[in-house]
Write a protein that holds these residues in place. Sequence first.
Motif, short mmCIF file in Angstrom:
data_model
loop_
_atom_site.label_atom_id
_atom_site.label_comp_id
_atom_site.label_asym_id
_atom_site.label_seq_id
_atom_site.Cartn_x
_atom_site.Cartn_y
_atom_site.Cartn_z
N ARG A 141 99.07 52.79 -10.13
CA ARG A 141 100.28 52.37 -10.85
C ARG A 141 101.02 53.57 -11.43
NH1 ARG A 141 99.19 49.39 -16.36
NH2 ARG A 141 99.32 47.55 -15.00
N SER A 142 100.28 54.61 -11.85
CA SER A 142 100.93 55.81 -12.40
C SER A 142 101.65 56.60 -11.30
CB SER A 142 99.91 56.71 -13.09
OG SER A 142 99.33 56.05 -14.20
N ALA A 145 104.76 54.48 -10.21
CA ALA A 145 105.81 54.55 -11.23
C ALA A 145 106.51 55.90 -11.19
CB ALA A 145 105.21 54.30 -12.62
N LYS A 150 110.06 56.30 -13.11
CA LYS A 150 109.94 55.54 -14.35
C LYS A 150 109.17 56.34 -15.41
CE LYS A 150 112.16 51.96 -12.83
NZ LYS A 150 111.62 50.60 -12.86
N THR A 152 106.72 55.50 -17.15
CA THR A 152 105.27 55.28 -17.12
C THR A 152 104.58 56.05 -16.01
OG1 THR A 152 105.69 53.31 -15.79
CG2 THR A 152 105.43 52.99 -18.16
N ARG A 156 106.05 61.09 -16.28
CA ARG A 156 107.11 60.41 -17.04
C ARG A 156 108.41 60.29 -16.25
NH1 ARG A 156 108.02 62.77 -22.73
NH2 ARG A 156 108.30 64.69 -21.55
N SER A 376 108.65 48.81 -15.20
CA SER A 376 108.61 49.90 -16.18
C SER A 376 110.02 50.40 -16.52
CB SER A 376 107.76 51.06 -15.66
OG SER A 376 106.41 50.68 -15.52
#
Length: 417
Positions: A141-142, A145, A150, A152, A156, A376
């Motif tokens: 998910r990181s 994103a 995004k 998250t 960042r 996000s």
Amino acid sequence: MAAASFTAAKFLAPVAAARSGGDRPAPSSARPLRRSRPARRLGSVLAVSSDVLAGNKAAAAQPAVTREEALELYEDMVLGRNFEDMCAQMYYRGKMFGFVHLYNGQEAVSTGFIKLLNQPDCVVSTYRDHVHALSKGVPARSVMAELFGKATGCCRGQGGSMHMFSEPHNLLGGFAFIGEGIPVATGAAFAAKYRHEVLKQSSPDGLDVTIAFFGDGTANNGQFFECLNMAQLWKLPIIFVVENNLWAIGMSHLRATSDPEIWKKGPAFGMPGVHVDGMDVLKVREVAKEAIDRARRGEGPTLVECETYRFRGHSLADPDELRRPDEKTHYATRDPIAQLKKYIIEQSLASEAELKSIEKRIDDVVEEAVEFADASPLPPRSQLLENVFADPRGFGIGPDGKYRCEDPKFTQGTAQV
């Protein structure tokens, strides 16, 4: 184990076999090359032969892995493949921007090396870095994103596809320019040696190890040679891993270098050079384990050439018209995930149903990653100039102490941020 005690290579070598046929892959009926011979010593340096036995079943015997190891390898490779396939979908739907370079076909290299590392060990990647991040433990998910830009994401939203970074996982970045990450990796290895020898802070297992991944096109770059020399001079705990997918964007490796056997550059600097079939995760893992163990013991660096193949174009913007269809078909039949799946079932390490269960779980992980990334928030405008200026009172901060980019007039006369 003695220093540089790699056994003679027994791996498929499409580059060597294809020399007489230009860029064409070696036909299945090709006469086998010379039999593997004992590694030859050059003084105190071991040069590993890249001779292969094309079609010799006895020489292609797989190294043993446990059930748990085999399932870990399979899960990591499936995660990498499914994640990249989803990236392609999201890119074409307009969820990602810029250049996106996918790793399909090369999963055996990332999994074979990174899953043997400890948490303090470092990985330095290239612009094709999503799967390296996943193998090192960065949550899907990181990574997704970050690709969506995004807040998250693991950077960042400021890194994007080519600049994955995660301090907690010691992923020291993807790098957009070829060769750019190799000096960073060499510096990380020097830091590990300094901690071990000067600060006495090393782990009980020995030195922390760094792996530098790069492609065949980088092997003609000056930074590569400079860092090989420095790493061997100081016996740094680093493994230089060449992911030779035979093409540097649209340039065939066979046309771009005077000697296509990259592994030979290792012994030229006094370190072992190893050639391995990068489409077979078990063979990659066998070589990786010995190289990592050498580095941990303080015996210095190793250069490993993994011959592999990417199943997609150089990036998602590449129509992939330069590689011939028969070449792509040839390598598609050597899919590393399909090979591992066949091995697991034949060795009764797991059933077809168990592997299907893993595939289903990975599908759910990737779907959740997309949902998370899509929901996000975008990074705030106040983040625009962070990590740009060393002095926080510099250009990015106004007299009132606020970021100048928060001023409504900041973008006046320019494109909207």
